[in-house]
Design a protein around this motif. Structure first.
Motif, PDB file in Angstrom:
ATOM      1  N   ALA A  99      28.692  32.044 -21.233  1.00 11.75           N
ATOM      2  CA  ALA A  99      28.750  33.458 -20.857  1.00 11.75           C
ATOM      3  C   ALA A  99      27.857  33.675 -19.654  1.00 11.75           C
ATOM      4  O   ALA A  99      26.699  33.264 -19.644  1.00 11.75           O
ATOM      5  N   LEU A 101      38.007  36.582 -18.472  1.00  9.71           N
ATOM      6  CA  LEU A 101      38.057  35.544 -19.501  1.00  9.71           C
ATOM      7  C   LEU A 101      38.691  34.293 -18.921  1.00  9.71           C
ATOM      8  O   LEU A 101      39.784  34.355 -18.346  1.00  9.71           O
ATOM      9  N   ALA A 130      35.857  42.734 -18.744  1.00 12.68           N
ATOM     10  CA  ALA A 130      35.408  41.346 -18.685  1.00 12.68           C
ATOM     11  C   ALA A 130      36.481  40.486 -18.035  1.00 12.68           C
ATOM     12  O   ALA A 130      37.657  40.865 -17.980  1.00 12.68           O
ATOM     13  N   MET A 157      30.826  44.669 -24.262  1.00 12.23           N
ATOM     14  CA  MET A 157      31.505  43.451 -24.700  1.00 12.23           C
ATOM     15  C   MET A 157      30.547  42.623 -25.537  1.00 12.23           C
ATOM     16  O   MET A 157      29.392  42.399 -25.158  1.00 12.23           O
ATOM     17  N   THR A 158      31.025  42.143 -26.674  1.00 11.48           N
ATOM     18  CA  THR A 158      30.267  41.225 -27.524  1.00 11.48           C
ATOM     19  C   THR A 158      31.157  40.034 -27.820  1.00 11.48           C
ATOM     20  O   THR A 158      32.346  40.213 -28.136  1.00 11.48           O
ATOM     21  N   THR A 159      30.612  38.832 -27.735  1.00  9.04           N
ATOM     22  CA  THR A 159      31.391  37.620 -27.993  1.00  9.04           C
ATOM     23  C   THR A 159      30.772  36.828 -29.127  1.00  9.04           C
ATOM     24  O   THR A 159      29.555  36.616 -29.157  1.00  9.04           O
ATOM     25  N   LEU A 188      33.381  35.322 -19.466  1.00 11.78           N
ATOM     26  CA  LEU A 188      33.298  34.693 -20.773  1.00 11.78           C
ATOM     27  C   LEU A 188      34.218  33.483 -20.815  1.00 11.78           C
ATOM     28  O   LEU A 188      35.419  33.595 -20.566  1.00 11.78           O
ATOM     29  N   HIS A 217      36.221  38.052 -28.712  1.00  9.16           N
ATOM     30  CA  HIS A 217      35.615  39.028 -27.813  1.00  9.16           C
ATOM     31  C   HIS A 217      35.869  40.421 -28.382  1.00  9.16           C
ATOM     32  O   HIS A 217      37.018  40.769 -28.698  1.00  9.16           O
ATOM     33  N   HIS A 224      40.327  34.084 -28.356  1.00 12.17           N
ATOM     34  CA  HIS A 224      40.392  33.365 -27.077  1.00 12.17           C
ATOM     35  C   HIS A 224      40.237  31.873 -27.335  1.00 12.17           C
ATOM     36  O   HIS A 224      39.228  31.423 -27.881  1.00 12.17           O
TER      37      HIS A 224
END
Length: 248
Positions: free
Chosen positions: A190, A181, A179, A240-242, A199, A233, A6
Motif C-alpha cells: 500500500a 488498484l 483509490a 479506504m481500508t484494506t 493498493l 478493500h 481483489h
C-alpha cells in the motif's frame, strides 16, 4: 459501504498448482456469508497467453459476485478478448467498465504487447477520461496491472508502469476516485499515487520476497510456497481500508 475483493496474477499455466490455487481463492470468495460489490482480477491471467489457458481461466474466474478481469504483461490481447470476453480477436487495448448501483470500476489495459513494462496508451486514457466524465459523482475505482510507482522490489520496479504524467493529471481532475488498484508485484503493498491510495493485490500464483527477505534478484525473490494472498478493500464514503487475507 463498498467492499471489493481483489486478486491478481493467477498465471494459469505457470505451474501445476495454478488451477488449484485459483480455484481455492474463488471458493473462498463464494463461501463468504455476505455479498461483495465486485471482484477485481488485475492481470496476468494466463502465463503464456494461449487459448487453452484462457479457457481454463474462464471456468475458474466465475463467482456469485460481479467479476471484472483485466490483462497483464503475460496476457495476449487477442486471445484474452476472444476467449474470456467472447469478442472478436484484435490487438487493441482491452478496457472494460463495470457499473453497479453505488460505484463504477474502470479496468484499464496497461500492457504493452511484447514487453514486460506497462503504459496506458492514449486510447486507454481517452476511454478512462470518458468513464470519469460520465460517472455522475459515483466513486470510480481505477484498476490496471502495472504499479505506476516504485515498490522497492527486485525485478518489478524496472518493469512498472512508465510515463504516468497524463494519468496523474486526469486523476487530479476527478476527486471521486477513492483509490487505484493494481497487481504485478506478487506482494501485498500500500502506497500512494497522484494523492490517492495505491493498493497492490497479492499474488495468487506466488509471492516475491523483498531484498531484506533475501530476494535480491528475481530468481531469488520468487517463492511458490506461500499460500495465495487476496485483498478486501472497503470504502465507507470517506476512507479506504484494506484487509489482506491468505487463502489456505
Amino acid at each position: 459501504m463498498i467492499v471489493i475483493g481483489h486478486l491478481s496474477d493467477v498465471h494459469i499455466g505457470a505451474t501445476a498448482e495454478t488451477v488449484t490455487r485459483t480455484a481455492a481463492v474463488m471458493r473462498y470468495l463464494d463461501a463468504l456469508p455476505a455479498d461483495l460489490d465486485a471482484v477485481l482480477v488485475t492481470g496476468d491471467i494466463a502465463d503464456h497467453g494461449t487459448a487453452e489457458e484462457y479457457e481454463s481461466a474462464a471456468k475458474l474466474l466465475t463467482s456469485r459476485h460481479p467479476v471484472l478481469i483485466g490483462p497483464g504483461n503475460h496476457d495476449v490481447r487477442a486471445e484474452f478478448r476472444r476467449v474470456l470476453l467472447g469478442r472478436p480477436a484484435d490487438d487493441r487495448p482491452v478496457n472494460q467498465v463495470l457499473r453497479t448501483p453505488n460505484a463504477i470500476y474502470a479496468m484499464c489495459d496497461s500492457s504493452i504487447p511484447g514487453e514486460a513494462a506497462g503504459h496506458l496508451e492514449d486510447e486507454t486514457l481517452d476511454w478512462l477520461a470518458g468513464v470519469l466524465a460520465g460517472s455522475g459523482g459515483l466513486p470510480v475505482f481505477v484498476a490496471f496491472h502495472h504499479p505506476p510507482v516504485m515498490l522497492h522490489g527486485p525485478g518489478i520496479d524496472g518493469i512498472r508502469m512508465h510515463r504516468t504524467e497524463r494519468l496523474e493529471a486526469l486523476l487530479a481532475e476527478h476527486p471521486n476516485v477513492p483509490a487505484v488498484l493494481v497487481g504485478h508485484a506478487h506482494t501485498a503493498a500500500a502506497t500512494t499515487f497522484a494523492g490517492r491510495p495505491l493498493l497492490v493485490g497479492g499474488g495468487v500464483v506466488s509471492t516475491l520476497k523483498l531484498p531484506w527477505e533475501g530476494g535480491v534478484s528475481f530468481a531469488e525473490a520468487i517463492d511458490y510456497a506461500p499460500p495465495p494472498l487476496i485483498a478486501f478493500h472497503v470504502f465507507d464514503g470517506a476512507r479506504m481500508t484494506t484487509h489482506y487475507r491468505v487463502v489456505p
